[in-house]
Design a protein around this motif. Structure first.
Motif, PDB file in Angstrom:
ATOM      1  N   SER A 108       0.844  -1.199   0.000  1.00 37.33           N
ATOM      2  CA  SER A 108       0.000   0.000   0.000  1.00 37.33           C
ATOM      3  C   SER A 108       0.876   1.244   0.000  1.00 37.33           C
ATOM      4  O   SER A 108       2.108   1.171   0.176  1.00 37.33           O
ATOM      5  CB  SER A 108      -0.919   0.009   1.234  1.00 37.33           C
ATOM      6  N   ASP A 109       0.225   2.376  -0.232  1.00 32.91           N
ATOM      7  CA  ASP A 109       0.892   3.682  -0.135  1.00 32.91           C
ATOM      8  C   ASP A 109       0.261   4.432   1.018  1.00 32.91           C
ATOM      9  O   ASP A 109      -0.971   4.598   1.071  1.00 32.91           O
ATOM     10  CB  ASP A 109       0.721   4.483  -1.429  1.00 32.91           C
ATOM     11  N   ALA A 110       1.090   4.899   1.928  1.00 29.14           N
ATOM     12  CA  ALA A 110       0.555   5.600   3.100  1.00 29.14           C
ATOM     13  C   ALA A 110       1.493   6.727   3.479  1.00 29.14           C
ATOM     14  O   ALA A 110       2.686   6.494   3.693  1.00 29.14           O
ATOM     15  CB  ALA A 110       0.395   4.633   4.267  1.00 29.14           C
ATOM     16  N   ALA A 111       0.933   7.916   3.562  1.00 30.21           N
ATOM     17  CA  ALA A 111       1.683   9.104   4.033  1.00 30.21           C
ATOM     18  C   ALA A 111       2.993   9.286   3.285  1.00 30.21           C
ATOM     19  O   ALA A 111       4.045   9.491   3.867  1.00 30.21           O
ATOM     20  CB  ALA A 111       1.933   9.018   5.537  1.00 30.21           C
ATOM     21  N   GLY A 112       2.911   9.163   1.934  1.00 30.66           N
ATOM     22  CA  GLY A 112       4.105   9.381   1.120  1.00 30.66           C
ATOM     23  C   GLY A 112       5.116   8.267   1.188  1.00 30.66           C
ATOM     24  O   GLY A 112       6.299   8.490   0.876  1.00 30.66           O
ATOM     25  N   SER A 113       4.718   7.070   1.593  1.00 31.32           N
ATOM     26  CA  SER A 113       5.641   5.943   1.694  1.00 31.32           C
ATOM     27  C   SER A 113       5.054   4.731   0.975  1.00 31.32           C
ATOM     28  O   SER A 113       3.828   4.557   0.879  1.00 31.32           O
ATOM     29  CB  SER A 113       5.910   5.585   3.155  1.00 31.32           C
ATOM     30  N   ARG A 114       5.962   3.908   0.499  1.00 28.50           N
ATOM     31  CA  ARG A 114       5.583   2.622  -0.086  1.00 28.50           C
ATOM     32  C   ARG A 114       5.706   1.595   1.035  1.00 28.50           C
ATOM     33  O   ARG A 114       6.761   1.448   1.660  1.00 28.50           O
ATOM     34  CB  ARG A 114       6.537   2.274  -1.226  1.00 28.50           C
ATOM     35  N   VAL A 115       4.609   0.847   1.325  1.00 29.13           N
ATOM     36  CA  VAL A 115       4.538  -0.008   2.509  1.00 29.13           C
ATOM     37  C   VAL A 115       4.300  -1.451   2.084  1.00 29.13           C
ATOM     38  O   VAL A 115       3.476  -1.725   1.207  1.00 29.13           O
ATOM     39  CB  VAL A 115       3.420   0.447   3.471  1.00 29.13           C
ATOM     40  N   VAL A 116       5.042  -2.381   2.765  1.00 28.86           N
ATOM     41  CA  VAL A 116       4.839  -3.824   2.602  1.00 28.86           C
ATOM     42  C   VAL A 116       4.691  -4.416   4.002  1.00 28.86           C
ATOM     43  O   VAL A 116       5.544  -4.175   4.871  1.00 28.86           O
ATOM     44  CB  VAL A 116       6.008  -4.483   1.853  1.00 28.86           C
ATOM     45  N   GLU A 117       3.634  -5.190   4.217  1.00 32.90           N
ATOM     46  CA  GLU A 117       3.367  -5.793   5.526  1.00 32.90           C
ATOM     47  C   GLU A 117       3.189  -7.293   5.355  1.00 32.90           C
ATOM     48  O   GLU A 117       2.512  -7.742   4.421  1.00 32.90           O
ATOM     49  CB  GLU A 117       2.118  -5.184   6.144  1.00 32.90           C
ATOM     50  N   ILE A 118       3.813  -8.063   6.315  1.00 31.33           N
ATOM     51  CA  ILE A 118       3.661  -9.517   6.296  1.00 31.33           C
ATOM     52  C   ILE A 118       3.341  -9.987   7.716  1.00 31.33           C
ATOM     53  O   ILE A 118       3.819  -9.418   8.700  1.00 31.33           O
ATOM     54  CB  ILE A 118       4.929 -10.220   5.766  1.00 31.33           C
ATOM     55  N   PRO A 119       2.515 -11.036   7.860  1.00 26.32           N
ATOM     56  CA  PRO A 119       2.178 -11.538   9.211  1.00 26.32           C
ATOM     57  C   PRO A 119       3.233 -12.527   9.716  1.00 26.32           C
ATOM     58  O   PRO A 119       3.932 -13.166   8.932  1.00 26.32           O
ATOM     59  CB  PRO A 119       0.834 -12.243   8.990  1.00 26.32           C
TER      60      PRO A 119
END
Length: 446
Positions: A108-119
């Motif tokens: 996702s893109d959040a607050a001007g950042s490229r974000v990757v999340e894993i559990p």
């Protein structure tokens, strides 16, 4: 012209570069985004592998602290507990957790950042969430750097295009300028033009056509310029005979008057033939196609042409004239007017400058028809080349006859040569004609 060629080449190359580079820049940006996501995913997986679910807070802080490479690359790492609250690292205070049924990694893109999340799961239960983020400006910077590299490459291509276009423009414009110069020379009356070849087929064809045009124009004008001299020379002999006949008739009795009038009639007929021949020969050989004079001349016709026209003149000069036809071929394709005038020049030369009996022999010569005109004189004191040059004769005179005869025969595809100096013998070689039934040789005087 050179400037227009260079400018058009540069404009064409620039448009091609833009059409190629614009979609390429978009592709590069997409590739860089995917590469950034892959890097974030690898950093998140590395951090997740270092976590201890039993001591999540301590292990998370230690793992984040050890990930120097991620921090140096501008990647911000964060670990969230099972309640979605931040445990360690840099990131928002809370974030929604992922269940094992959700697709991951979550991007996702959040607050001007490229974000990757894993559990992070333990025994089928999500016990933590690892988050890796990178500012989108980093991807933009790499995209701009790549586009600038493309722009530099495009400028290099434009520079090379300018160099090549300049060389090509010189290669193309120089022969065009030569063609222009040659055309102006033709307009000013200089027909000996020779445009250099360039290796460009279209320009070389134009140069060859222009050179051929110059040669043809020069030949036509030379023919026109020599027409007056040729006409004067060919008309001088019958006019002189006409004048002498008139003077003799006026000075003598009635019988002499009748004889003189007969000579006048003969000279007048000869003048008419000479004028008709000169007018016919004034036209280029190709334009006489279909003229009755262009039909093949039989060997007997060549013999009659020499005997009937000059028998009286030689009789008055008390000089023997023998005509022998020994040819078996169908004759010659040369124009009758050209052959008649050439024979007149040779027989007049033999009568005026030669000695003794004159023999005209028509014979075959390896596919051609040869006409020998021989007398008992000699030409040992003059080189062969001098005999056929205007202004030189065997014994005085203006010296146009032999040169005229050679040029007329050459225009019909034949040759006139001096084949014997002592006694003098000139030979006309005329192009032969083929026919199913060749006439039998007569061997008799014509």
């Amino acid at each position: 012209m050179r400037r227009r060629l260079v400018v058009s080449s540069l404009v064409t190359t620039f448009v091609a570069i833009v059409l190629f580079a614009a979609p390429l820049a978009v592709v590069i940006h997409v590739v860089l985004l995917r590469d950034a996501d892959a890097g974030l995913e690898r950093a998140a997986l590395r951090l997740a592998g270092a976590l201890d679910p039993a001591g999540l807070a301590g292990s998370a802080r230690a793992a984040v602290a050890r990930d120097v490479a991620g921090r140096s690359a501008g990647v911000r790492l964060a670990v969230y507990g099972p309640d979605g609250r931040l445990v360690a690292g840099e990131g928002p205070a809370t974030t929604p957790l992922l269940s094992l049924d959700d697709p991951w990694p979550r991007q996702s893109d959040a607050a001007g950042s490229r974000v990757v999340e894993i559990p992070v799961e333990e025994r089928g239960v999500v016990v933590a969430l690892v988050r890796a983020a990178e500012p989108t400006t980093a991807v933009r910077v790499r995209t701009v750097q790549s586009v600038l590299g493309l722009a530099a490459l495009g400028l290099l291509v434009l520079g090379l295009t300018a160099l090549v276009a300049r060389r090509l423009s010189v290669r193309v414009s120089a022969p065009i300028q030569d063609l222009t110069t040659a055309t102006r020379a033709l307009a000013e009356g200089v027909f000996a033009v020779d445009v250099r070849r360039t290796g460009i087929p279209e320009l070389d064809e134009a140069a060859a056509a222009l050179t051929a045009t110059g040669e043809r124009l020069g030949t036509l004008l030379e023919r026109e310029a020599g027409f007056a001299d040729d006409a004067t020379h060919q008309l001088r002999t019958p006019l002189t005979g006409l004048r002498l006949a008139v003077e003799a008739a006026l000075a003598g009795p009635d019988r002499a008057l009748r004889a003189g009038l007969g000579t006048v009639s003969e000279a007048t007929d000869r003048l008419v033939v000479v004028v008709d021949d000169l007018v016919s020969l004034r036209r280029p050989a190709g334009s006489r196609t279909g003229d009755p004079q262009a039909r093949p001349l039989a060997p007997e016709a060549l013999g009659r042409m020499a005997g009937s026209r000059w028998a009286a003149a030689y009789a008055r000069a008390d000089r023997p004239l023998d005509v022998l036809v020994a040819a078996r071929s169908a004759g010659t394709t040369a124009a009758e007017a050209a052959v008649r005038q050439a024979l007149d020049a040779l027989l007049d030369n033999a009568l005026t400058h030669g000695r003794g009996a004159v023999t005209v022999t028509v014979r075959d010569a390896h596919g051609a028809v040869a006409v020998d005109v021989a007398d008992e004189g000699d030409t040992a004191r003059l080189p062969s080349a001098e005999l056929f040059r205007r202004g030189v004769t065997t014994a005085g005179g203006r010296g146009i006859g032999l040169a005229l005869a050679r040029s007329l025969v050459a225009a019909e595809g034949g040759r006139l040569e001096l084949t014997s100096r002592e006694p003098t013998r000139f030979t006309l070689l005329l192009p032969g004609a083929t026919a199913p039934d060749s006439p039998a040789p007569t061997g008799e005087p014509a």
